[in-house]
Design a protein around this motif. Structure first.
Motif, PDB file in Angstrom:
ATOM      1  N   ALA A 162       0.393 -35.961  -3.130  1.00  0.00           N
ATOM      2  CA  ALA A 162       1.444 -35.072  -2.635  1.00  0.00           C
ATOM      3  C   ALA A 162       2.181 -35.718  -1.467  1.00  0.00           C
ATOM      4  O   ALA A 162       3.412 -35.649  -1.374  1.00  0.00           O
ATOM      5  CB  ALA A 162       0.833 -33.738  -2.221  1.00  0.00           C
ATOM      6  N   ALA A 163       1.420 -36.362  -0.589  1.00  0.00           N
ATOM      7  CA  ALA A 163       2.043 -37.014   0.562  1.00  0.00           C
ATOM      8  C   ALA A 163       2.976 -38.126   0.095  1.00  0.00           C
ATOM      9  O   ALA A 163       4.064 -38.332   0.637  1.00  0.00           O
ATOM     10  CB  ALA A 163       0.969 -37.565   1.494  1.00  0.00           C
TER      11      ALA A 163
ATOM     12  N   PRO B 242       6.253 -30.859   0.685  1.00  0.00           N
ATOM     13  CA  PRO B 242       6.196 -30.279   2.034  1.00  0.00           C
ATOM     14  C   PRO B 242       4.766 -30.246   2.581  1.00  0.00           C
ATOM     15  O   PRO B 242       3.830 -29.942   1.830  1.00  0.00           O
ATOM     16  CB  PRO B 242       6.712 -28.854   1.831  1.00  0.00           C
ATOM     17  CG  PRO B 242       7.496 -28.894   0.582  1.00  0.00           C
ATOM     18  CD  PRO B 242       6.982 -30.006  -0.259  1.00  0.00           C
ATOM     19  N   ILE B 243       4.647 -30.551   3.871  1.00  0.00           N
ATOM     20  CA  ILE B 243       3.288 -30.740   4.391  1.00  0.00           C
ATOM     21  C   ILE B 243       2.433 -29.482   4.401  1.00  0.00           C
ATOM     22  O   ILE B 243       1.220 -29.577   4.354  1.00  0.00           O
ATOM     23  CB  ILE B 243       3.269 -31.387   5.806  1.00  0.00           C
ATOM     24  CG1 ILE B 243       4.237 -30.689   6.729  1.00  0.00           C
ATOM     25  CG2 ILE B 243       3.497 -32.869   5.737  1.00  0.00           C
ATOM     26  CD1 ILE B 243       4.123 -31.185   8.149  1.00  0.00           C
TER      27      ILE B 243
ATOM     28  N   ILE C   8       3.966 -28.087  11.457  1.00  0.00           N
ATOM     29  CA  ILE C   8       4.552 -26.967  10.719  1.00  0.00           C
ATOM     30  C   ILE C   8       5.213 -26.023  11.735  1.00  0.00           C
ATOM     31  O   ILE C   8       6.292 -25.511  11.518  1.00  0.00           O
ATOM     32  CB  ILE C   8       3.468 -26.215   9.913  1.00  0.00           C
ATOM     33  CG1 ILE C   8       2.953 -27.108   8.783  1.00  0.00           C
ATOM     34  CG2 ILE C   8       4.035 -24.923   9.326  1.00  0.00           C
ATOM     35  CD1 ILE C   8       1.763 -26.553   8.033  1.00  0.00           C
ATOM     36  N   ASP C   9       4.550 -25.834  12.854  1.00  0.00           N
ATOM     37  CA  ASP C   9       5.069 -24.916  13.872  1.00  0.00           C
ATOM     38  C   ASP C   9       6.281 -25.476  14.610  1.00  0.00           C
ATOM     39  O   ASP C   9       7.163 -24.741  15.013  1.00  0.00           O
ATOM     40  CB  ASP C   9       3.958 -24.571  14.881  1.00  0.00           C
ATOM     41  CG  ASP C   9       2.853 -23.767  14.208  1.00  0.00           C
ATOM     42  OD1 ASP C   9       3.106 -23.241  13.104  1.00  0.00           O
ATOM     43  OD2 ASP C   9       1.751 -23.677  14.769  1.00  0.00           O
TER      44      ASP C   9
ATOM     45  N   MET D 182       6.303 -39.479  10.142  1.00  0.00           N
ATOM     46  CA  MET D 182       5.092 -39.981  10.775  1.00  0.00           C
ATOM     47  C   MET D 182       3.860 -39.255  10.263  1.00  0.00           C
ATOM     48  O   MET D 182       2.835 -39.852   9.975  1.00  0.00           O
ATOM     49  CB  MET D 182       5.179 -39.765  12.293  1.00  0.00           C
ATOM     50  CG  MET D 182       5.445 -41.016  13.068  1.00  0.00           C
ATOM     51  SD  MET D 182       5.732 -40.587  14.791  1.00  0.00           S
ATOM     52  CE  MET D 182       4.190 -39.796  15.214  1.00  0.00           C
ATOM     53  N   THR D 183       3.999 -37.946  10.150  1.00  0.00           N
ATOM     54  CA  THR D 183       2.889 -37.131   9.701  1.00  0.00           C
ATOM     55  C   THR D 183       2.430 -37.551   8.314  1.00  0.00           C
ATOM     56  O   THR D 183       1.251 -37.672   8.039  1.00  0.00           O
ATOM     57  CB  THR D 183       3.298 -35.642   9.668  1.00  0.00           C
ATOM     58  OG1 THR D 183       3.801 -35.314  10.948  1.00  0.00           O
ATOM     59  CG2 THR D 183       2.131 -34.764   9.324  1.00  0.00           C
TER      60      THR D 183
END
Ligand SMILES: Nc1nc2c(ncn2[C@@H]2O[C@H](COP(=O)(O)OP(=O)(O)OP(=O)(O)O)[C@@H](O)[C@H]2O)c(=O)[nH]1
Ligand SMILES: [Mg+2]
Length: 459
Positions: A414-415, A420-421, A179-180, A189-190
């Motif tokens: 959700a994934a 959005p993560i 996120i950062d 990938m996440t």
């Protein structure tokens, strides 16, 4: 830090060789010292030692009882505080007098139910799931249930939960980084990483939840209703399994009017047996209430022992019971085998199958081993055996595991939908929190009070 000192009788009230009064808190040693007359001064002796002496009223110097005093300084004690245990004579009077005298000392008050264990929790010596297991150890009604509860009190479930939460923290940290520092490709990938981790965590929770059914049974016993027409031998069956004359047996149909409960152990399988009124149409108002109770016991039972009199032909209301119960977990007992047999065994064999029909004579104590075998085969068939003895059996734990699992389920969905993560992060955090509640992380005071109030006094 908790300031006041608490005291309570930790052994059951009644006649017995000894009784133990437990005292815990900063002032425990000083309070007992004030009323103790012996060769030593309690405040000067090493921890974890036992001392002989008398309890005496400091004002009048009158001796109240002869005692042994055990001293355990915190944090190496049950509550992690200074604990003194006074072993005095059992019975009603001595122990009461010693406790009263203790409660007259400055800063000492009577403990609430479960307060010693609650302090062990609040002082961080054990977590909530371990504290709850202490109740289970005390209440365990079979060897196996006791072993499982002991394991949990030593932290077996806590360990699993901590591992799970650790995985989730790692996952959250991973997401945080992305996120950062959002970059192209990394998001993709996440997403895959989230899915993999969620699936893994859900599998572990499912494995624990799969032990819930058997865990509950081991903890509470299989609720087993003995039902059938009047006079077929239901109460005789209860008495036989309980090995005592618990229920009244007569040749008058309609003897049993109320539900009689008895805990029995059949080859290590705990049964909560319910003997009920014989089911029939009746004008007797008391018996009618009894029959109502039978029907509701029947509805709630995990296992049903349906009893028939083998010396009679099947009757209309019995055929009804057969239809009603054949899809349930039922064992059929054809009793009174010592008399000439009239019953249509073929009907019973057809509806329930041979392994679920047991012939007995309770009068001559025949067929008991067959019944035990039938119960064991139901209980052990297709059940999960948790080899490491980690069972989830507490209703509060089960519900929190389910909540954690459904949060992970939402994260997974959700994934998959490429939400959005940082949104997915919320679901994972929820799962982590639900798991935390099981071990008492971030739970409110009222819940803590409620849990510990189930304990007995002095624990
Ligand atoms: N001959 C014979 N009599 C039995 C046997 N088992 C029970 N009885 C008798 O049957 C009668 C009824 O037994 P209970 O155990 O009171 O029967 P119940 O089903 O509890 O009856 P209710 O409480 O009235 O519904 C008693 O007189 C028992 O002694 C058996 O195996 N053989
Ligand atoms: Mg009866």
């Amino acid at each position: 830090m908790i300031q006041d000192t608490i005291a309570a009788i930790s052994t059951p009230i009644g006649e017995g060789g000894i009784a133990i009064i437990r005292v815990s808190g900063d002032g425990a040693v000083a309070a007992v010292e004030r009323i103790f007359a012996g060769k030593i001064k309690l405040s000067e002796v090493p921890t974890h030692t036992v001392h002989y002496g008398h309890i005496q009223d400091p004002a009048t110097k009158s001796r109240i009882d002869e005692v042994l005093v055990t001293l355990m300084r915190g944090p190496r004690s049950f509550t992690a505080e200074d604990v003194v245990e006074v072993s005095c004579h059992g019975g009603f009077i001595s122990v009461k007098k010693v406790l009263d005298l203790l409660l007259e000392q400055d800063g000492v008050r009577l403990a609430e139910p479960g307060e010693f264990t609650k302090r062990a929790f609040l002082n961080g010596r054990i977590d909530l799931s371990q504290a709850e297991a202490v109740i289970d150890v005390i209440r365990a009604k079979s060897d196996r249930a006791q072993r499982i509860a002991m394991k949990q009190s030593e932290g077996s479930l806590s360990k699993k939960i901590k591992e799970l939460r650790h995985e989730l923290v790692e996952l959250m940290a991973h997401i945080e980084v992305n996120i950062d520092y959002p970059e192209h490709d990394v998001e993709e990938m996440t997403n895959a990483f989230i899915k993999e981790k969620c699936v893994k965590a859900m599998e572990q929770i499912e494995r624990l939840l799969a032990t819930a059914q058997q865990g509950k049974i081991l903890r509470e016993g299989i609720v087993t209703a003995i039902v059938g027409k009047p006079n077929v031998g239901k109460s005789s069956l209860l008495n036989t399994l309980a090995q005592e004359n618990r229920a009244i047996v007569t040749d008058i149909p309609g003897t049993t009017r109320d539900v009689i409960e008895e805990f029995v152990n059949v080859n290590g399988i705990p049964l909560k047996l319910l003997d009920t009124a014989g089911i029939r149409e009746t004008a007797d108002i008391v018996e009618q209430i009894g029959v109502e109770k039978s029907r509701s016991a029947l509805a709630d039972a995990d296992l049903i022992l349906l009893v028939f009199n083998g010396a009679e032909r099947l009757q209309e209301d019995e055929l009804e019971l057969i239809t009603q119960l054949k899809a349930r977990q039922t064992i059929v007992i054809v009793n009174k085998l010592d008399l000439p047999q009239q019953i249509e065994t073929d009907v019973l064999l057809r509806e329930f199958g041979p392994e679920r029909v047991v012939k007995m004579s309770l009068l001559e104590q025949q067929g008991i081993a067959d019944l035990e075998k039938a119960i064991a085969s139901i209980f052990f068939s297709g059940q999960v055996e948790s080899s490491d003895l980690t069972y989830v059996s507490n209703a509060r734990h089960i519900s929190l595991f389910k909540k954690a699992k459904s949060s992970l389920d939402e994260a997974l969905e959700a994934a998959e939908a490429y939400v959005p993560i940082d949104m997915i992060q919320i679901d994972i955090r929820n799962a982590w929190e639900h798991l935390g509640e099981i071990i008492g992380d971030s739970v409110g005071d009222s819940l803590i009070d409620q849990i510990f109030s189930q304990f007995c006094l002095g624990k």
